[in-house]
Design an enzyme around this catalytic site. Structure first.
Site, PDB file in Angstrom:
ATOM      1  N   ASP A   1       0.834  -1.189   0.000  1.00 13.21           N
ATOM      2  CA  ASP A   1       0.000   0.000   0.000  1.00 13.21           C
ATOM      3  C   ASP A   1       0.875   1.247   0.000  1.00 13.21           C
ATOM      4  O   ASP A   1       2.024   1.219   0.454  1.00 13.21           O
ATOM      5  CB  ASP A   1      -0.919   0.010   1.227  1.00 13.21           C
TER       6      ASP A   1
ATOM      7  N   ASP B   1       4.159   1.818  -4.157  1.00 11.91           N
ATOM      8  CA  ASP B   1       3.293   2.546  -5.064  1.00 11.91           C
ATOM      9  C   ASP B   1       3.201   1.726  -6.349  1.00 11.91           C
ATOM     10  O   ASP B   1       4.215   1.473  -7.004  1.00 11.91           O
ATOM     11  CB  ASP B   1       3.900   3.926  -5.343  1.00 11.91           C
TER      12      ASP B   1
ATOM     13  N   TYR C   1     -13.497   6.263 -14.939  1.00 16.27           N
ATOM     14  CA  TYR C   1     -13.462   5.108 -14.050  1.00 16.27           C
ATOM     15  C   TYR C   1     -13.977   3.863 -14.776  1.00 16.27           C
ATOM     16  O   TYR C   1     -13.391   2.780 -14.660  1.00 16.27           O
ATOM     17  CB  TYR C   1     -14.294   5.399 -12.807  1.00 16.27           C
TER      18      TYR C   1
ATOM     19  N   ALA D   1     -20.353   0.203  -3.121  1.00 10.07           N
ATOM     20  CA  ALA D   1     -19.845  -0.419  -1.900  1.00 10.07           C
ATOM     21  C   ALA D   1     -19.654   0.616  -0.802  1.00 10.07           C
ATOM     22  O   ALA D   1     -19.302   1.767  -1.058  1.00 10.07           O
ATOM     23  CB  ALA D   1     -18.522  -1.131  -2.172  1.00 10.07           C
TER      24      ALA D   1
ATOM     25  N   THR E   1     -17.517   1.959   1.241  1.00 12.51           N
ATOM     26  CA  THR E   1     -16.074   2.074   1.413  1.00 12.51           C
ATOM     27  C   THR E   1     -15.709   3.536   1.682  1.00 12.51           C
ATOM     28  O   THR E   1     -16.519   4.444   1.474  1.00 12.51           O
ATOM     29  CB  THR E   1     -15.341   1.602   0.147  1.00 12.51           C
TER      30      THR E   1
END
Length: 252
Positions: free
Chosen positions: A37, A53, A145, A178, A180
């Site tokens: 991450d 990254d 997206y 979702a 999130t």
């Protein structure tokens, strides 16, 4: 359940949301899990965090090698790192197109590129990519997206064909809306976040958003040695948004 006992898994973007839920679930089912991450902070003690990254090939190669050096093997890769984008085709700059595609698509390629040589030695090799229902369902204000996730779906099928005879299964999970942190941030940017959340919930056939844990469960199924006949599959976890056409509820 202990179907991942003895296996080693990498989860990218695993410090929050779907990635963190997946890392926790795989660990609870016996896997040794490493999270890659940008900021691998606040992880449980049983999960290894490695700063990486996915837009930096050298960092990705170093992180994958570090996982194999520490655990001695690699069996599962969950390509979950991704970023969102809002707007129609007139609204996102060339720079934003390049950034989102670099993270959401080429980032998966980089991770797979360095993981596949290790996965070839695993008796239970699996790659699971995080896609989205916007790959095949037209959703407003998601041009960039959607393009990135359409590419992920096509990439998944191509990878599955390339590697199935090497014993590496490749599949993807396609979540709907979702619950999130990214959705939370998007709602906070609206004039009335409470009303926006209520409207989003009402749009779902089940009346609520998909949870990160539910998506993690689907990812674990696709990654598990118990699903060895599942290859090249796009598994929707979307509350029925794509496949169902429900009549409006009658208010009484």
């Amino acid at each position: 359940m202990s179907d991942f006992t003895g296996l080693v898994a990498i989860v990218t973007g695993g410090a929050s949301g779907i990635g963190l839920a997946t890392a926790k679930l795989l660990s609870s089912r016996g896997a040794s899990v490493a999270v890659l991450d940008f900021k691998p902070d606040g992880l449980p003690d049983d999960i290894t965090g490695i700063e990486a990254d996915v837009t930096d090939d050298a960092q990705v190669r170093s992180a994958v090698d570090a996982v194999v050096e520490r655990f001695g093997r690699l069996d599962v890769v969950v390509n979950n790192a991704g970023i969102g984008a809002v707007g129609d085709v007139t609204e996102n700059s060339d720079e934003e197109w390049a950034r989102v595609l670099d993270v959401n698509v080429v980032g998966m390629v980089r991770v797979a590129r360095h993981a596949v040589p290790h996965l070839r030695r695993s008796p239970a090799a699996a790659i699971v990519n995080t896609c989205s229902i916007v790959a095949w369902a037209g959703v407003q204000q998601r041009a960039l997206y959607s393009a990135s996730k359409g590419a992920v779906q096509a990439l998944t099928l191509a990878m599955a064909a390339d590697h199935v005879r090497e014993g590496i299964r490749v599949n993807c999970v396609a979540p709907g809306s979702a619950d999130t942190p990214w959705i939370g941030r998007s709602l906070q940017d609206t004039p009335d976040p409470v009303a926006a959340r209520a409207a989003l919930d009402a749009f779902q056939p089940t009346g609520r958003l998909v949870t990160a844990d539910e998506i993690a469960g689907a990812i674990a199924y696709l990654a598990s040695p118990l699903s060895t006949a599942t290859v090249g599959t796009v598994l929707a976890v979307d509350n029925g948004m794509h496949g169902l056409r429900l009549r409006p509820q009658v208010q009484t």
